[in-house]
Motif scaffolding. Structure first.
Motif: not given
Length: 266
Positions: A113-115, A120-121, A125-131, A170-173
């Motif tokens: 969702k961002e660079d 990044d922990s 990464l869980w917060q910054k991605t979709t899956v 979907r949002e991973t988080a």
């Protein structure tokens, strides 16, 4: 890592690109001494990617299980850059003739969702991605490649990149309660109604987010960044069968849903 491509490496990239365009497979024995080491292999891959003259839509990560690392005599994963139009939203239809000697793998496909950064922990990464649920179709420009293609030639050949089919993103988080929970999904791979394989996300370096973190670090070491909007096919849950015609479907639990693909001959 040296970034200057040698004349031999440039020639290998051109031969791979010609095979990619014409679908005339190369003989791996002709190339085993052409790519000296992993750094050389990534230089060949970068030259091959440049020849495609298309935007990079993301990456695939390979050799993410102990089983596949042993098969290819490797101790770490490897990655391949994938052009944007090789990421396909499901459901979709693929002609078997589009590919040369493909397999089919079950994966999680992340989208940044961002660079992303080396700082990044897994929780970041869980917060910054979709899956999304994914079916990856690895393919090689070398004849009779699986499972005997030398690791450096796997890297040079865009990590035997073919196509990546992804389902609903979907949002991973939101889907997973924590970064650790990304290791828990199970999946069943089905072909024409028959179960072919079953697997679990923990096969992928213990957690597919570890695969994503590895990729971010590897790219950074090469002066590259995983940027917003790029997707990552993070590693297979199962040892892949060969792709044949018919209806392929991967059914995931943990709220991921399914991803479907029809393969026709022509």
């Amino acid at each position: 890592m040296t970034t200057t491509t040698t004349e031999t490496e440039t020639q290998v990239a051109q031969q791979l690109f010609t095979a990619y365009q014409t679908q005339h497979a190369l003989t791996m024995a002709d190339f085993t001494s052409s790519v000296a080491d992993e750094d050389a292999a990534y230089r060949v891959q970068a030259a091959l990617t440049a020849l495609k003259q298309q935007p990079v839509g993301g990456y695939k990560v390979s050799l993410t299980s102990a089983e596949t690392q042993k098969m290819f005599d490797a101790h770490t994963p490897l990655y391949g850059a994938q052009v944007a139009d090789h990421f396909l939203a499901a459901p979709t239809t693929v002609r078997r003739g589009q590919l040369m000697d493909p397999l089919v793998e079950v994966e999680l496909v992340f989208k940044a969702k961002e660079d992303l950064s080396t700082s990044d922990s897994l929780t970041d990464l869980w917060q910054k991605t979709t899956v999304a649920p994914g079916l990856e179709l690895p393919d090689s420009r070398f004849a009779d490649w699986f499972p005997d293609l030398p690791k450096n030639l796997v890297v040079a050949d865009a990590a035997v990149g073919g196509l990546v089919v992804y389902g609903t993103e979907r949002e991973t988080a939101e889907l997973f309660a924590s970064a650790d929970a990304v290791a828990t999904p199970k999946c069943t791979l089905v072909h024409d109604g028959e179960t072919v394989k079953t697997g679990q996300a923990s096969e992928v370096l213990g957690n597919p987010l570890e695969s994503l973190k590895w990729l971010v670090g590897k790219l950074a070491a090469q002066g590259k960044t995983l940027t917003a909007g790029q997707r990552v096919s993070s590693g297979t849950f199962v040892l892949p069968p060969h792709l044949t015609t018919g209806h392929w479907q991967a059914d995931f639990d943990a709220g991921l849903g399914q991803v479907a693909l029809d393969v026709t001959e022509a």
